[in-house]
Structure formats: structure tokens, C-alpha cells
Design an enzyme around this catalytic site. Structure first.
Site, PDB file in Angstrom:
ATOM      1  N   HIS A  48       4.029   1.412  -8.224  1.00 29.97           N
ATOM      2  CA  HIS A  48       3.010   0.369  -8.090  1.00 29.97           C
ATOM      3  C   HIS A  48       2.049   0.393  -9.293  1.00 29.97           C
ATOM      4  O   HIS A  48       1.683  -0.657  -9.823  1.00 29.97           O
ATOM      5  CB  HIS A  48       2.175   0.587  -6.821  1.00 29.97           C
ATOM      6  CG  HIS A  48       2.942   0.492  -5.530  1.00 29.97           C
ATOM      7  ND1 HIS A  48       3.134   1.557  -4.695  1.00 29.97           N
ATOM      8  CD2 HIS A  48       3.543  -0.565  -4.924  1.00 29.97           C
ATOM      9  CE1 HIS A  48       3.807   1.173  -3.630  1.00 29.97           C
ATOM     10  NE2 HIS A  48       4.083  -0.102  -3.738  1.00 29.97           N
ATOM     11  N   GLY A  66       0.801  -1.219   0.000  1.00 29.15           N
ATOM     12  CA  GLY A  66       0.000   0.000   0.000  1.00 29.15           C
ATOM     13  C   GLY A  66       0.833   1.268   0.000  1.00 29.15           C
ATOM     14  O   GLY A  66       2.023   1.247  -0.303  1.00 29.15           O
ATOM     15  N   LYS A  83      13.044  -2.620  -8.160  1.00 27.67           N
ATOM     16  CA  LYS A  83      13.429  -1.771  -7.036  1.00 27.67           C
ATOM     17  C   LYS A  83      13.863  -2.634  -5.851  1.00 27.67           C
ATOM     18  O   LYS A  83      14.824  -2.308  -5.149  1.00 27.67           O
ATOM     19  CB  LYS A  83      12.237  -0.879  -6.670  1.00 27.67           C
ATOM     20  CG  LYS A  83      12.168  -0.391  -5.261  1.00 27.67           C
ATOM     21  CD  LYS A  83      12.998   0.846  -5.127  1.00 27.67           C
ATOM     22  CE  LYS A  83      13.098   1.413  -3.734  1.00 27.67           C
ATOM     23  NZ  LYS A  83      12.463   0.742  -2.652  1.00 27.67           N
ATOM     24  N   ASP A  84      13.134  -3.727  -5.630  1.00 29.84           N
ATOM     25  CA  ASP A  84      13.470  -4.675  -4.560  1.00 29.84           C
ATOM     26  C   ASP A  84      14.113  -5.897  -5.218  1.00 29.84           C
ATOM     27  O   ASP A  84      13.521  -6.965  -5.309  1.00 29.84           O
ATOM     28  CB  ASP A  84      12.203  -5.048  -3.785  1.00 29.84           C
ATOM     29  CG  ASP A  84      11.561  -3.823  -3.166  1.00 29.84           C
ATOM     30  OD1 ASP A  84      12.017  -3.400  -2.102  1.00 29.84           O
ATOM     31  OD2 ASP A  84      10.636  -3.256  -3.777  1.00 29.84           O
TER      32      ASP A  84
HETATM   33  P1  AMP Z   1       5.906  -2.450  -1.682  1.00 27.30           P
HETATM   34  O1  AMP Z   1       4.518  -1.911  -1.555  1.00 27.30           O
HETATM   35  O2  AMP Z   1       6.967  -1.444  -1.408  1.00 27.30           O
HETATM   36  O3  AMP Z   1       6.085  -3.756  -0.956  1.00 27.30           O
HETATM   37  O4  AMP Z   1       6.092  -2.801  -3.209  1.00 27.30           O
HETATM   38  C1  AMP Z   1       5.174  -3.602  -3.905  1.00 27.30           C
HETATM   39  C2  AMP Z   1       5.745  -3.932  -5.253  1.00 27.30           C
HETATM   40  O5  AMP Z   1       6.000  -2.733  -5.974  1.00 27.30           O
HETATM   41  C3  AMP Z   1       7.089  -4.680  -5.173  1.00 27.30           C
HETATM   42  O6  AMP Z   1       7.152  -5.656  -6.195  1.00 27.30           O
HETATM   43  C4  AMP Z   1       8.082  -3.575  -5.396  1.00 27.30           C
HETATM   44  O7  AMP Z   1       9.311  -4.023  -5.929  1.00 27.30           O
HETATM   45  C5  AMP Z   1       7.347  -2.716  -6.397  1.00 27.30           C
HETATM   46  N1  AMP Z   1       7.870  -1.348  -6.392  1.00 27.30           N
HETATM   47  C6  AMP Z   1       8.085  -0.553  -5.297  1.00 27.30           C
HETATM   48  N2  AMP Z   1       8.639   0.615  -5.679  1.00 27.30           N
HETATM   49  C7  AMP Z   1       8.777   0.556  -7.034  1.00 27.30           C
HETATM   50  C8  AMP Z   1       9.295   1.449  -8.022  1.00 27.30           C
HETATM   51  N3  AMP Z   1       9.798   2.639  -7.690  1.00 27.30           N
HETATM   52  N4  AMP Z   1       9.283   1.057  -9.312  1.00 27.30           N
HETATM   53  C9  AMP Z   1       8.780  -0.164  -9.660  1.00 27.30           C
HETATM   54  N5  AMP Z   1       8.288  -1.044  -8.776  1.00 27.30           N
HETATM   55  C10 AMP Z   1       8.282  -0.698  -7.480  1.00 27.30           C
END
Ligand code: AMP
Length: 280
Positions: free
Chosen positions: A38, A32, A150-151
Site C-alpha cells: 500500500h 486498510g 496484485k489484484d
Molecule cells: P486492499 O487494501 O487489499 O484492497 O488493497 C488496496 C490496493 O493496494 C489495491 O489496489 C491492491 O491491488 C494494492 N495492493 C495490495 N497488495 C499489494 C502488493 N503486495 N503490492 C502492490 N499493491 C498491492
């Protein structure tokens, strides 16, 4: 129309119904506080499947006791409006008690790949990630799941689990979306003070410069050393790591061997930023 689902039972029922009619399902798992990074994953999912499921779950299992679970940004109303406007079929919003009911006692544990880089500094983090991702895969049963570069370590670890357990899902990577000044978009960027926000983009600048040096033949140890000095000089308060690794196994590389990845985790005050770039 977007259906809001709150329990694993409902999610499984919905997924089974789609599957009976031969529909392709894609999944975008998130925690979220959604941003354009996202949204790009959701669009990538939309282009390739009949049904798109976006999950929002701040997973307590992947946070250490001294980490930011309780203050992690939560913007449920705004996220719901945006995900709905994007034509997502299901927004899956389980509560922690639904995912981890009393008596929950099993975990996915990853060795090797999970102990390096972020794993060194966040013990148990990737076991927590894999446990929830496996649960989501079992509940949503997607054909396709999208994760951001990113991750990067998380992406490789999920690929490992899928291969190890023969999970019938295609894992797709999505490129890192960045702010205009290069800072990788992240929900945690909300923590940055205005002053820290001016320093934060230097992480990507230094990673890119270092990647260029490495590709140009500069010795790995010298390039990494000068990058660390540059980051501290730029105002980062602490570096967890800055390493050159094999792009798939994430084994550290003492000499450049492509495909390689340069990965870093650096602190600005209370905020830990991660970023990575391809080398060569
Ligand atoms: P998170 O909500 O941070 O756990 O991220 C959810 C998904 O979005 C994960 O697969 C992340 O790698 C991806 N994500 C987060 N930040 C970015 C970004 N800046 N660019 C592309 N994907 C992202």
C-alpha cells in the site's frame, strides 16, 4: 498535515476546493491493515499529484455471506499514524452507513470480465468493488487513481468501467510488492499460521516457474496441470483456479499469445491467496 474525513459530503467539498485552485488529485483506495505494498502506491501517487487522498474502507458489498468481512484485519490507529507520517493530504475513513445509507439500492454490474477467475468463486464480488470504486471516484474526483497488479483482475475490471463510463480519471497500475521469500504482501497474510506461512511463498515460485516453461514453449495444458500438482504437493489445500489468460481481456488462452498473464487463487486452510505473473 493530514485531514481526516469521514463523510462523502466533506470529501466532495474538499475535492471541489482543490479543483477550484487547479490542483491535481490522486487517490489510493484501500481496505486498510496497510503494508509496504500500500505504501508504494501512496508514494507513486505522491510523485504525480499536488494532493493525495488515501481511503480506508472495508467494503461490505464485496464480501460474500460466508467470507471474511467480520474478521478482516482492522488497524485504524496504526494505519492513521503511518498514512499521516507519509504526508498524505486526506485520509478518507467513511463508515459503511455513510457510503450505503438506508435505501441504497443501485449497483455497478460488470459482465464477462467479472464472471471469470475470482468472479466464478466470489459471485457479486466485482460488482461490490466497482460500486464502491465508482462512489470514491465521484466523491474524490481524482485525476489519477492507483491500483496494484496484485489484484490483477480487479485492475482490468476498473479499467473497463472507466472506459465504459468515460470517467475522467487515469488508472495507473503499481507492481506487486513481495516479502523477501516472494510471497505477495497482503492484509490477509495475517491469517496464516506459522506453518502455512512457510508454504505460502510456493505460490509465486510455481507461478514463476510455470511462466518460464510457457515462455519456453511447453504446452499450456501440460504446464498448468503440472503447476496444479506442484501446488497441492507443496501443501495448498485447494485451488480455485490457475489459468493462463489474455493480459487485457482475461479470456483463457489454450495457446500462448502475448501479452499473457498467469493467475491463481489457492487456499491454505482458511486463507485464500491470490497472485499473478506476466508471461512472455
Ligand atoms: P486492499 O487494501 O487489499 O484492497 O488493497 C488496496 C490496493 O493496494 C489495491 O489496489 C491492491 O491491488 C494494492 N495492493 C495490495 N497488495 C499489494 C502488493 N503486495 N503490492 C502492490 N499493491 C498491492
Amino acid at each position: 498535515m493530514t485531514t481526516l474525513i469521514h463523510t462523502p459530503q466533506e470529501m466532495i467539498r474538499q475535492s471541489q476546493e482543490w479543483k477550484r485552485s487547479g490542483q491535481q488529485i490522486s487517490l489510493v483506495p484501500t481496505m486498510g491493515a496497510l503494508h509496504a505494498g500500500h505504501f508504494s502506491l501512496i508514494e507513486q501517487a505522491r510523485r504525480q499529484a499536488d494532493r493525495v487522498v488515501v481511503s480506508i474502507f472495508v467494503n461490505p458489498l464485496q464480501f460474500g455471506p460466508d467470507e471474511d468481512f467480520s474478521r478482516y484485519p482492522r488497524h485504524e490507529a496504526k494505519d492513521t499514524a503511518r498514512v499521516t507520517a507519509m504526508g498524505t493530504d486526506v485520509l478518507y475513513l467513511p463508515k459503511a452507513e455513510a457510503i450505503y445509507p438506508p435505501g441504497f439500492a443501485t449497483r455497478v454490474h460488470i459482465e464477462g470480465l467479472g464472471d471469470r477467475l475470482c468472479g466464478t468463486f466470489r459471485p457479486g464480488h466485482f460488482d461490490g468493488v466497482l460500486t464502491v470504486v465508482l462512489k470514491l471516484f465521484l466523491q474524490v474526483a481524482p485525476h489519477l487513481a492507483i491500483f496494484g497488479e496484485k489484484d490483477y483482475q480487479q485492475l482490468q475490471i476498473i479499467r473497463r468501467m472507466v472506459a465504459d463510463w468515460n470517467i475522467p480519471v487515469e488508472i495507473q497500475a503499481a507492481p506487486t510488492l513481495r516479502e523477501g521469500d516472494g510471497l505477495a504482501m497482503s492484509s490477509r497474510n495475517e491469517y496464516l499460521t506459522p506453518e502455512e506461512r512457510t508454504i505460502a511463498p510456493r505460490l509465486y515460485v510455481v507461478l514463476r516457474e510455470t511462466a518460464k516453461e510457457l515462455a519456453g514453449g511447453v504446452a499450456v495444458s501440460a504446464a498448468l496441470e503440472s503447476a496444479k500438482v506442484d501446488l497441492i504437493a507443496a501443501g495448498f489445500t485447494k485451488l480455485d483456479y490457475l489459468e493462463l489468460c489474455d493480459a487485457e481481456t482475461l479470456e483463457p488462452l489454450a495457446e500462448l499469445k502475448t501479452p499473457a498473464r498467469l493467475l491463481a487463487a489457492a487456499w491454505l486452510g482458511q486463507t485464500r491467496l491470490i497472485d499473478n505473473v506476466a508471461v512472455g
